[in-house]
Design a protein around this motif. Structure first.
Motif, PDB file in Angstrom:
ATOM      1  N   ALA A 171       0.833  -1.205   0.000  1.00 26.57           N
ATOM      2  CA  ALA A 171       0.000   0.000   0.000  1.00 26.57           C
ATOM      3  C   ALA A 171       0.868   1.255   0.000  1.00 26.57           C
ATOM      4  O   ALA A 171       0.582   2.226  -0.715  1.00 26.57           O
ATOM      5  N   GLN A 172       1.947   1.245   0.778  1.00 29.13           N
ATOM      6  CA  GLN A 172       2.841   2.402   0.818  1.00 29.13           C
ATOM      7  C   GLN A 172       3.569   2.591  -0.510  1.00 29.13           C
ATOM      8  O   GLN A 172       3.719   3.714  -0.999  1.00 29.13           O
ATOM      9  N   ILE A 173       4.013   1.498  -1.100  1.00 30.97           N
ATOM     10  CA  ILE A 173       4.697   1.577  -2.389  1.00 30.97           C
ATOM     11  C   ILE A 173       3.748   2.107  -3.455  1.00 30.97           C
ATOM     12  O   ILE A 173       4.128   2.961  -4.267  1.00 30.97           O
ATOM     13  N   ASP A 174       2.510   1.627  -3.448  1.00 30.12           N
ATOM     14  CA  ASP A 174       1.519   2.121  -4.410  1.00 30.12           C
ATOM     15  C   ASP A 174       1.325   3.622  -4.268  1.00 30.12           C
ATOM     16  O   ASP A 174       1.242   4.346  -5.269  1.00 30.12           O
ATOM     17  N   LEU A 175       1.246   4.105  -3.032  1.00 31.51           N
ATOM     18  CA  LEU A 175       1.111   5.549  -2.812  1.00 31.51           C
ATOM     19  C   LEU A 175       2.291   6.314  -3.383  1.00 31.51           C
ATOM     20  O   LEU A 175       2.132   7.345  -4.035  1.00 31.51           O
ATOM     21  N   LEU A 176       3.489   5.792  -3.132  1.00 32.38           N
ATOM     22  CA  LEU A 176       4.685   6.455  -3.660  1.00 32.38           C
ATOM     23  C   LEU A 176       4.683   6.481  -5.186  1.00 32.38           C
ATOM     24  O   LEU A 176       5.006   7.491  -5.806  1.00 32.38           O
ATOM     25  N   LEU A 177       4.327   5.368  -5.791  1.00 30.59           N
ATOM     26  CA  LEU A 177       4.310   5.288  -7.254  1.00 30.59           C
ATOM     27  C   LEU A 177       3.250   6.202  -7.857  1.00 30.59           C
ATOM     28  O   LEU A 177       3.413   6.705  -8.971  1.00 30.59           O
ATOM     29  N   ASP A 178       2.171   6.429  -7.107  1.00 32.78           N
ATOM     30  CA  ASP A 178       1.100   7.311  -7.580  1.00 32.78           C
ATOM     31  C   ASP A 178       1.368   8.773  -7.250  1.00 32.78           C
ATOM     32  O   ASP A 178       0.559   9.642  -7.549  1.00 32.78           O
ATOM     33  N   GLY A 179       2.504   9.034  -6.580  1.00 30.19           N
ATOM     34  CA  GLY A 179       2.851  10.407  -6.238  1.00 30.19           C
ATOM     35  C   GLY A 179       2.134  10.916  -5.004  1.00 30.19           C
ATOM     36  O   GLY A 179       2.081  12.112  -4.762  1.00 30.19           O
ATOM     37  N   GLY A 180       1.591  10.019  -4.192  1.00 34.05           N
ATOM     38  CA  GLY A 180       0.861  10.415  -3.000  1.00 34.05           C
ATOM     39  C   GLY A 180       1.750  10.586  -1.790  1.00 34.05           C
ATOM     40  O   GLY A 180       2.957  10.370  -1.834  1.00 34.05           O
ATOM     41  N   ASP A 181       1.129  10.990  -0.702  1.00 32.62           N
ATOM     42  CA  ASP A 181       1.821  11.187   0.564  1.00 32.62           C
ATOM     43  C   ASP A 181       1.691   9.953   1.438  1.00 32.62           C
ATOM     44  O   ASP A 181       0.642   9.318   1.473  1.00 32.62           O
ATOM     45  N   LEU A 182       2.747   9.640   2.171  1.00 33.46           N
ATOM     46  CA  LEU A 182       2.686   8.538   3.120  1.00 33.46           C
ATOM     47  C   LEU A 182       2.121   8.985   4.464  1.00 33.46           C
ATOM     48  O   LEU A 182       1.742   8.155   5.275  1.00 33.46           O
ATOM     49  N   LEU A 183       2.078  10.287   4.691  1.00 32.15           N
ATOM     50  CA  LEU A 183       1.551  10.801   5.953  1.00 32.15           C
ATOM     51  C   LEU A 183       0.193  11.451   5.731  1.00 32.15           C
ATOM     52  O   LEU A 183      -0.043  12.109   4.726  1.00 32.15           O
ATOM     53  N   ALA A 184      -0.675  11.259   6.708  1.00 30.54           N
ATOM     54  CA  ALA A 184      -1.981  11.914   6.692  1.00 30.54           C
ATOM     55  C   ALA A 184      -1.788  13.385   7.053  1.00 30.54           C
ATOM     56  O   ALA A 184      -0.770  13.752   7.661  1.00 30.54           O
ATOM     57  N   PRO A 185      -2.738  14.251   6.726  1.00 36.63           N
ATOM     58  CA  PRO A 185      -2.603  15.666   7.054  1.00 36.63           C
ATOM     59  C   PRO A 185      -2.312  15.928   8.535  1.00 36.63           C
ATOM     60  O   PRO A 185      -1.487  16.789   8.867  1.00 36.63           O
ATOM     61  N   GLY A 186      -2.942  15.177   9.421  1.00 34.12           N
ATOM     62  CA  GLY A 186      -2.691  15.340  10.848  1.00 34.12           C
ATOM     63  C   GLY A 186      -1.265  14.979  11.228  1.00 34.12           C
ATOM     64  O   GLY A 186      -0.659  15.602  12.111  1.00 34.12           O
ATOM     65  N   GLN A 187      -0.721  13.967  10.558  1.00 30.13           N
ATOM     66  CA  GLN A 187       0.656  13.573  10.814  1.00 30.13           C
ATOM     67  C   GLN A 187       1.622  14.649  10.327  1.00 30.13           C
ATOM     68  O   GLN A 187       2.602  14.954  10.997  1.00 30.13           O
ATOM     69  N   TRP A 188       1.332  15.228   9.162  1.00 28.96           N
ATOM     70  CA  TRP A 188       2.176  16.321   8.664  1.00 28.96           C
ATOM     71  C   TRP A 188       2.121  17.499   9.625  1.00 28.96           C
ATOM     72  O   TRP A 188       3.136  18.145   9.885  1.00 28.96           O
ATOM     73  N   ALA A 189       0.938  17.790  10.156  1.00 26.36           N
ATOM     74  CA  ALA A 189       0.798  18.895  11.109  1.00 26.36           C
ATOM     75  C   ALA A 189       1.657  18.654  12.345  1.00 26.36           C
ATOM     76  O   ALA A 189       2.301  19.579  12.859  1.00 26.36           O
ATOM     77  N   ALA A 190       1.692  17.410  12.825  1.00 24.16           N
ATOM     78  CA  ALA A 190       2.515  17.080  13.990  1.00 24.16           C
ATOM     79  C   ALA A 190       3.997  17.241  13.671  1.00 24.16           C
ATOM     80  O   ALA A 190       4.771  17.750  14.491  1.00 24.16           O
ATOM     81  N   VAL A 191       4.411  16.831  12.487  1.00 32.03           N
ATOM     82  CA  VAL A 191       5.806  16.981  12.066  1.00 32.03           C
ATOM     83  C   VAL A 191       6.167  18.466  11.996  1.00 32.03           C
ATOM     84  O   VAL A 191       7.203  18.906  12.510  1.00 32.03           O
ATOM     85  N   GLU A 192       5.297  19.244  11.354  1.00 27.50           N
ATOM     86  CA  GLU A 192       5.574  20.668  11.209  1.00 27.50           C
ATOM     87  C   GLU A 192       5.618  21.368  12.568  1.00 27.50           C
ATOM     88  O   GLU A 192       6.466  22.237  12.800  1.00 27.50           O
ATOM     89  N   ALA A 193       4.735  20.980  13.482  1.00 31.26           N
ATOM     90  CA  ALA A 193       4.738  21.573  14.826  1.00 31.26           C
ATOM     91  C   ALA A 193       6.049  21.256  15.543  1.00 31.26           C
ATOM     92  O   ALA A 193       6.629  22.107  16.212  1.00 31.26           O
ATOM     93  N   ARG A 194       6.520  20.028  15.377  1.00 31.37           N
ATOM     94  CA  ARG A 194       7.786  19.638  16.016  1.00 31.37           C
ATOM     95  C   ARG A 194       8.948  20.404  15.412  1.00 31.37           C
ATOM     96  O   ARG A 194       9.844  20.859  16.118  1.00 31.37           O
ATOM     97  N   LEU A 195       8.937  20.574  14.096  1.00 31.13           N
ATOM     98  CA  LEU A 195       9.998  21.337  13.440  1.00 31.13           C
ATOM     99  C   LEU A 195       9.984  22.791  13.905  1.00 31.13           C
ATOM    100  O   LEU A 195      11.035  23.394  14.129  1.00 31.13           O
ATOM    101  N   ASP A 196       8.787  23.352  14.044  1.00 32.87           N
ATOM    102  CA  ASP A 196       8.667  24.741  14.483  1.00 32.87           C
ATOM    103  C   ASP A 196       9.126  24.927  15.923  1.00 32.87           C
ATOM    104  O   ASP A 196       9.600  25.994  16.290  1.00 32.87           O
ATOM    105  N   SER A 197       9.000  23.884  16.733  1.00 35.17           N
ATOM    106  CA  SER A 197       9.357  24.007  18.151  1.00 35.17           C
ATOM    107  C   SER A 197      10.864  24.002  18.376  1.00 35.17           C
ATOM    108  O   SER A 197      11.337  24.481  19.392  1.00 35.17           O
TER     109      SER A 197
END
Length: 69
Positions: free
Chosen positions: A24-50
């Protein structure tokens, strides 16, 4: 660089559940999709900002290269 046949053999050695999850993850990558959900990206960005508890980029690259071996 990984050999595709070696990687496929490693994938086949996994349980069916693990194979399906990785497929499923490989299919997402091949389709140009994201492996992280929007909420997960928000958590990553919050951690980077901190700027707290982050590993320097050079250490991350070094660790990935060591694992790729």
């Amino acid at each position: 660089m990984a050999n595709l046949n070696t990687t496929i053999a490693r994938l086949r050695a996994l349980s069916k559940r693990e194979q399906e999850a990785l497929a499923a993850q490989i299919d997402l990558l091949l389709d140009g999709g994201d492996l992280l959900a929007p909420g997960q990206w928000a958590a990553v960005e919050a951690r980077l900002d901190s700027s707290q508890g982050l590993t320097p980029h050079e250490e991350v690259v070094k660790a990935f290269r060591a694992r790729a071996g």
